[in-house]
Design a protein around this motif. Structure first.
Motif, short mmCIF file in Angstrom:
data_model
loop_
_atom_site.label_atom_id
_atom_site.label_comp_id
_atom_site.label_asym_id
_atom_site.label_seq_id
_atom_site.Cartn_x
_atom_site.Cartn_y
_atom_site.Cartn_z
N LEU A 1 -46.70 32.89 38.93
CA LEU A 1 -46.26 32.29 39.90
C LEU A 1 -45.09 32.38 40.64
O LEU A 1 -45.11 32.59 42.11
CB LEU A 1 -46.60 30.60 39.39
CG LEU A 1 -46.76 29.84 40.71
CD1 LEU A 1 -47.70 28.61 40.22
CD2 LEU A 1 -45.21 29.22 40.77
N ARG B 1 -45.05 33.92 44.32
CA ARG B 1 -44.30 32.86 45.55
C ARG B 1 -43.32 33.66 46.33
O ARG B 1 -43.15 33.64 47.48
CB ARG B 1 -44.04 31.62 44.93
CG ARG B 1 -43.29 30.70 45.93
CD ARG B 1 -44.32 30.05 46.96
NE ARG B 1 -44.78 31.22 47.79
CZ ARG B 1 -45.94 31.06 48.62
NH1 ARG B 1 -46.57 29.89 48.58
NH2 ARG B 1 -46.23 31.91 49.35
N ARG C 1 -44.87 36.50 51.68
CA ARG C 1 -44.06 35.53 52.78
C ARG C 1 -45.05 34.71 53.89
O ARG C 1 -44.87 33.62 54.39
CB ARG C 1 -43.14 36.61 53.50
CG ARG C 1 -42.28 35.51 54.52
CD ARG C 1 -41.49 36.71 55.23
NE ARG C 1 -42.15 37.52 56.13
CZ ARG C 1 -41.74 38.53 56.66
NH1 ARG C 1 -40.26 38.89 56.62
NH2 ARG C 1 -42.47 39.42 57.42
N VAL D 1 -53.37 32.06 40.38
CA VAL D 1 -51.95 31.83 41.02
C VAL D 1 -52.11 32.22 42.66
O VAL D 1 -51.67 31.37 43.57
CB VAL D 1 -50.98 32.80 40.47
CG1 VAL D 1 -49.98 33.15 41.39
CG2 VAL D 1 -50.69 32.31 39.15
N LEU E 1 -51.83 29.44 45.75
CA LEU E 1 -50.62 29.75 46.65
C LEU E 1 -51.10 30.19 48.10
O LEU E 1 -50.34 30.55 48.85
CB LEU E 1 -49.79 30.77 46.14
CG LEU E 1 -48.83 30.17 44.79
CD1 LEU E 1 -47.99 31.47 44.50
CD2 LEU E 1 -48.14 29.18 44.96
N VAL F 1 -52.69 32.94 48.65
CA VAL F 1 -52.32 34.19 49.06
C VAL F 1 -53.67 35.16 48.87
O VAL F 1 -54.52 34.92 48.37
CB VAL F 1 -51.34 34.80 47.71
CG1 VAL F 1 -51.36 36.52 47.63
CG2 VAL F 1 -50.29 34.10 47.58
N ILE G 1 -36.86 29.10 42.76
CA ILE G 1 -38.20 28.64 42.77
C ILE G 1 -38.42 27.84 41.34
O ILE G 1 -39.33 26.71 41.45
CB ILE G 1 -39.20 29.66 43.06
CG1 ILE G 1 -39.01 30.60 44.27
CG2 ILE G 1 -40.67 29.31 42.98
CD1 ILE G 1 -39.74 31.92 44.27
#
Length: 448
Positions: free
Chosen positions: A127, A131, A135, A154, A158, A160, A296
């Motif tokens: 993660l 992260r 971007r 993950v 997120l 993604v 993070i």
């Protein structure tokens, strides 16, 4: 306001929550746990967990004592020792030097302790890295497919973009990754990283060859794509492992993800990321990617349990940093379990019967998993029937295919069962496969 109106006003609809919550991948582990609880007498080839027989409760206390003595031997005062166990501790981890020493001794990975972040299992490491690297919506995370559901989860959590790079039966090909990178760039997206388990992968059991490792590293450096190398099964396998990608990495193209869940014990929930890539700020100052991951982490878990780190460190110190020696007995056990499963499959499904049923399987040299191809839909409904009527549980391979594949394959885990359970479990499994194949073919015939 009435009690009823209060209850109604606080009700939420799933459509108001993050879309990942409705993603089937987030339900996979819960569903398997539910099946296991519902059919406790079934033999389960589902859990990818270490064998309980190697755990001794007293060892936890001995490992803790070993680490506390280590601190004292290095000059820590009683107050400092107390703080090291009871307080939060540094976000990046308090046993980084011990982990770095172990990686040098066991894996030939020579990195400064400052490039390591100690995490809550390898799952948190994934993660943090994803992260940090992803971007904006143009950025893409590439994964070898089938892949571990944790990385898929993950990506979903997120938001993604995930691009699956299919892994053929003969193993992963860097040429396929090269093609995927080019396709993503042609679509004006930016491939940022590629995730894989190069040794005895979960779920397929496949291992990347030495030639493919060299080719993959060259490709990553040429295309400026980071490799996220996940390595949970290397040191619980009986054969001499090939070098990790990180040990071969000369251009800092690899972020190495590690875990002590399989090698020491999963209850500790201690993993780590080796992130020695240089990060340069607008002011020209440089640091390490590990520093950014720690930022993070400070907002996710604050730090990894100091007590868990102490126990893991004690185990590493007791073994002289050599996890491979610590796990020699366990690795032999898992190797025997894999061989037993493969032998029972071969004995009870001779080639002619195998061809008749349309069944195939691979033969991993280590790790916890192998893949079995079948001639029917290996979905949740089939799994329930297998557990209920045949007393055997497995994992649908489709859980591990973000590209929608794996619909006629199952994952078998060999790690958690005794020899007797393996023998009986394979008997039950093959009875189910034969019956389900017959039902499927009969239904297909009726539809014609």
């Amino acid at each position: 306001m009435t009690e009823k109106s209060v209850v109604e006003s606080s009700s939420l609809h799933r459509s108001e929550l993050h879309t990942s919550i409705s993603d089937p991948v987030l339900d996979t582990m819960n569903f398997l746990n539910e099946i296991t609880l519902r059919y406790p007498e079934a033999i389960s080839f589902a859990p990818g967990r270490p064998y309980d027989g190697f755990f001794e409760t007293d060892e936890v206390l001995a490992h803790l004592r070993r680490y506390l003595d280590h601190l004292a031997d290095r000059g820590a005062s009683p107050a400092q020792v107390r703080t090291a166990v009871y307080q939060y501790g540094p976000t990046a981890g308090q046993i980084r030097e011990i982990i770095a020493d172990s990686l040098r001794r066991d894996e030939g990975i020579d990195v400064p302790p400052e490039s390591i972040v100690v995490t809550v299992g390898a799952q948190e490491a994934m993660l943090l890295v994803v992260r940090a690297l992803i971007r904006d919506p143009r950025d893409v995370l590439l994964v070898s497919s089938p892949c571990y559901v944790g990385i898929t989860g993950v990506a979903r959590l997120l938001d993604v973009t995930l691009r699956a790079v299919p892994e053929p039966a003969e193993g992963f090909s860097p040429a396929d990754l090269d093609a995927a990178i080019r396709a993503e760039r042609a679509a004006r997206r930016r491939p940022r990283a590629f995730y894989l388990v190069p040794d005895h992968a979960n779920p397929s059991g496949s291992t990347l060859s030495a030639a493919a490792r060299a080719e993959l590293l060259e490709l990553a450096a040429r295309e400026n794509v980071l490799i996220l190398e996940d390595t949970p099964y290397r040191l619980v396998s009986p054969s001499e492992p090939l070098p990790t990608l990180k040990a071969l990495d000369r251009r800092r193209s690899v972020v190495h993800l590690g875990s002590y869940s399989k090698t020491i014990f999963p209850g500790a929930r201690v993993g780590f990321a080796v992130a020695d890539q240089t990060v340069t700020g607008d002011d020209g100052r440089t640091g390490l990617l590990a520093d950014e991951l720690a930022k993070i982490k400070s907002m996710v878990t604050v730090n990894t349990s100091s007590l868990s780190q102490a126990v893991v460190a004690g185990a590493l110190l007791a073994a002289g940093g050599r996890v491979s020696e610590l796990n020699a007995k366990a690795a032999g056990h898992y190797g025997d379990a894999m061989r037993r499963v493969l032998d029972r499959l071969a004995e009870r499904l001779p080639e002619a019967r195998r061809a008749e049923l349309g069944v195939r399987w691979n033969e991993p040299s280590g790790g916890f998993f192998l893949s079995l191809s079948v001639d029917f839909e290996a979905d949740d409904a089939a799994l329930v029937r297998s557990a209920e009527q045949f007393g055997v549980i497995w994992t649908p391979m489709r859980y591990f295919h973000p590209d929608g594949g794996g619909r006629r394959a199952i994952r078998l885990s060999v790690s958690y069962l005794s020899p007797e359970e393996i023998d009986e479990g394979i008997t039950r499994l093959l009875a189910f496969v034969a019956d389900q194949t017959g039902r499927h073919r009969a239904g297909r015939g009726r539809r014609r």
